[in-house]
Design a protein around this motif. Sequence first.
Motif, PDB file in Angstrom:
ATOM      1  N   ALA A  32       0.828  -1.207   0.000  1.00 19.94           N
ATOM      2  CA  ALA A  32       0.000   0.000   0.000  1.00 19.94           C
ATOM      3  C   ALA A  32       0.864   1.259   0.000  1.00 19.94           C
ATOM      4  N   LYS A  33       1.925   1.252   0.778  1.00 18.78           N
ATOM      5  CA  LYS A  33       2.832   2.407   0.826  1.00 18.78           C
ATOM      6  C   LYS A  33       3.529   2.601  -0.508  1.00 18.78           C
ATOM      7  N   TRP A  34       3.975   1.487  -1.120  1.00 21.89           N
ATOM      8  CA  TRP A  34       4.679   1.553  -2.404  1.00 21.89           C
ATOM      9  C   TRP A  34       3.768   2.077  -3.503  1.00 21.89           C
ATOM     10  N   VAL A  35       2.535   1.572  -3.516  1.00 26.63           N
ATOM     11  CA  VAL A  35       1.565   2.020  -4.520  1.00 26.63           C
ATOM     12  C   VAL A  35       1.187   3.478  -4.271  1.00 26.63           C
ATOM     13  N   GLY A  36       0.999   3.847  -2.992  1.00 30.80           N
ATOM     14  CA  GLY A  36       0.637   5.226  -2.661  1.00 30.80           C
ATOM     15  C   GLY A  36       1.682   6.227  -3.097  1.00 30.80           C
ATOM     16  N   ASN A  37       2.954   5.798  -3.119  1.00 30.85           N
ATOM     17  CA  ASN A  37       4.028   6.693  -3.564  1.00 30.85           C
ATOM     18  C   ASN A  37       4.123   6.778  -5.090  1.00 30.85           C
ATOM     19  N   GLY A  38       3.301   5.984  -5.777  1.00 32.24           N
ATOM     20  CA  GLY A  38       3.323   5.996  -7.239  1.00 32.24           C
ATOM     21  C   GLY A  38       4.536   5.320  -7.843  1.00 32.24           C
ATOM     22  N   SER A  39       5.177   4.443  -7.059  1.00 37.51           N
ATOM     23  CA  SER A  39       6.397   3.786  -7.548  1.00 37.51           C
ATOM     24  C   SER A  39       6.117   2.870  -8.729  1.00 37.51           C
TER      25      SER A  39
END
Length: 354
Positions: free
Chosen positions: A257-264
Motif C-alpha cells: 500500500a505504501k509503495w503504490v501510494g508513492n506511485g512507484s
Amino acid sequence: MKEMQFSAVLLMTLMALALMVFLPRRVSDNRVANRSRWLMTGGLLLMGVQFLIQYVSGSRSTSMEQAVLINLVFFIPAAALMSLNILNLERQGRISRFEWLAGIPTWLLALALLTYGILGGIDSRQLLYSEILASSAYSVMQIYYSWLHLREVSRMELVLADYYDQDRSGLLRWMKFTIVMMSLTTVLVPLVIFSGGWLLACFALSLFVGIFYMWFCFVRYVITGASQHVEEAEQYAGQKDDDVNDNTMEKADEAVAKWVGNGSYLKSGVTKPMAATEMQLPLYMLSAWIRNKGYASYSRWITELRVEEAKHAIKQHPEWSVEAVADHCGISRSHFQRVFHDITGETPAQYSKN
C-alpha cells in the motif's frame, strides 16, 4: 530443381559459417548460446550435405526412391539438432538425457528400415514401404519435440510475465513461429518428399525461408540481449515460496500500500525483484501477496494499476495525448492501446469520449 539444390547448399553453408566464425565473438561467455550455436550449425551442415549429394547425383531426376532415401538419412538428424537447438534455449541448457538422445533411436530405426528396403532393390516396392515407415518415425519424433516446445514456451511466457512489469512475450515470438514451422514439416515432409514438380519446389522454397528466419532470429536473440532478459527472469522462476501466514500478509499489505501510494509502480522497467526491494519485502512474500490477491502474475497486477491511473489521467487531463498518458503511466507506447482495451474493453479514445 538443380538450381534450387545448389542454392540450398550455398545458403546452408553460409549460415553455418556465420555461426562458426562470426557469432563466437558475441556469445563467448554464454554457455547456453554456444551450445545452441553448435547444434544449429550441425543441423545446417547435415542439410547442406543432403542437398549437395542430391545435386551431384541428380537423384531427383533419375530415381524418386533414391532421392527420398537421401532425404531421410540426413533430414532426420538435422531436424533433431534443430529442435534441440531451440529446446536448449528454452530450458537454459537443462535438457534430460532422454530428450538429448530421442533423435538417435529414430535415426537408427530409419537406417534399419532403409537398409532392409535397399535389399529389395533401389526401385522396389519394399524400399518404398520402408521409406514410408521411416518418414512416419520422423513424424513421431517431431511431434514429441513440438510438444516439448509448446510446453516450454507457455512456461517461459508465465515466467516473463511474473518477472517484468510489461509484456515481454515478443521475445519468444520467433520460437512460436519455429514451432509452427516444425509442426508443419511433421505433416508435410512424409507427403511431399514422395512427390515432385512444383509441389516439391514450393515446399523446398518455404522450408528455406523458414530455416533462414529461424537462423536470423536465433542470431538476433543471442546478440541483442534478449536471451539475457529471459535468463534473468528464469533465475527467479525456480525460487520456492516460504510459508506465509496472516502476519506476513498483513506486513505485505502495508508495504504494498505504501509503495503504490508513492506511485512507484508508474516507473517503467520495474521488475519484481526491484519492486520487492523498494517495498523492503522478501521476494517470496511479494509473490505470495500477488497470488493471494488473485492476480495471475506480477505484470498483470502492475498493468491493472497503471490502467487505473491511465483512466484517472484521461479524466483529469483530457487535453493529454495517448502517448502522454502512456508515458505518465509507465506503459510503453507500443503496448498502451492493447493493454488498455484488454482491461477496460475500450480504447483510450472511446473511454475519453464516454
